[in-house]
Design a protein around this motif. Structure first.
Motif: not given
Length: 63
Positions: A1-25
């Motif tokens: 059984m193969s493992r899911p491939v993780p998503a590439p890192p997300q580029v977050i423009p200044s002022g538009q980022g914040g913590p995930c509502a579920k995990c806080g990442k």
């Protein structure tokens, strides 16, 4: 059984980022493409919703 491939890192423009509502990442919360959930939590949520829809459509015929 193969493992899911993780998503590439997300580029977050200044002022538009914040913590995930579920995990806080750090994630893109605001602006175009913004979402309160990070891509990982969003994928889990979409799978849960799809499973619920599948369960409902099979048991609620005629409703």
């Amino acid at each position: 059984m193969s493992r899911p491939v993780p998503a590439p890192p997300q580029v977050i423009p200044s002022g538009q980022g914040g913590p995930c509502a579920k995990c806080g990442k750090a994630t893109l919360r605001y602006g175009v493409g913004g979402n309160p959930l990070c891509p990982s939590c969003r994928a889990v949520r979409e799978a849960e919703v799809a499973a619920q829809k599948g369960a409902r459509s099979g048991s609620s015929a005629g409703v």
